[in-house]
Design a protein around this motif. Structure first.
Motif: not given
Length: 114
Positions: A8-17
Motif C-alpha cells: 500500500t505504501e509503495w503504491e502511494l509512493l509511486l503516485d507521489q513520484l
C-alpha cells in the motif's frame, strides 16, 4: 511493516513520484535510479549504463544507511559519493530482498517528502 502495508505504501509512493517527476516509475530499479540521481546532486542528465548501475548502488547504500548497514565515506575524485559497509545485509530470497529495499525506500521518501 507487513507485506500488505508495504504494498500500500509503495503504491502511494509511486503516485507521489508520478506527481513530482511527471512519470510513474516502472519498478524498484527506476525508483533507485531516481534516488541515485538525487544523491549525486548533479541534476538530471544522460548517464551511461555503467553510471546508471553506479547510481542505483549509491541509492541502495543511501537508503540502507538509515538502518546503519552503510556509512557515508566521502566523495571520490569525480565527486561521486562513496559508502562503507558497516554490517552484513540480511540474506533473503529475491522477494524478501525487494521487500527489504522497498521498506527502506519508503522510509527515505517519508523523511524527504514531508
Amino acid at each position: 511493516m507487513n507485506e500488505n502495508l508495504i504494498d500500500t505504501e509503495w503504491e502511494l509512493l509511486l503516485d507521489q513520484l508520478q506527481q513530482l517527476v511527471g512519470k510513474r516509475p516502472a519498478d524498484l530499479n527506476a525508483v533507485l535510479f531516481l534516488i541515485g540521481v538525487q544523491e549525486l546532486g548533479r541534476g538530471p542528465r544522460r548517464f551511461s549504463k555503467e553510471a546508471k548501475q553506479d547510481l542505483m548502488h549509491i541509492a541502495v547504500c543511501r537508503v540502507l544507511s538509515q538502518s546503519d548497514y552503510y556509512e557515508f565515506d566521502g566523495y571520490d575524485k569525480d565527486g561521486w559519493p562513496q559508502w562503507k559497509l558497516l554490517k552484513p545485509i540480511p540474506h533473503a530470497d529475491l522477494l524478501g530482498q525487494e521487500s527489504f529495499l522497498k521498506r527502506h525506500v519508503i522510509l527515505y521518501f517519508q523523511r524527504i517528502l514531508v
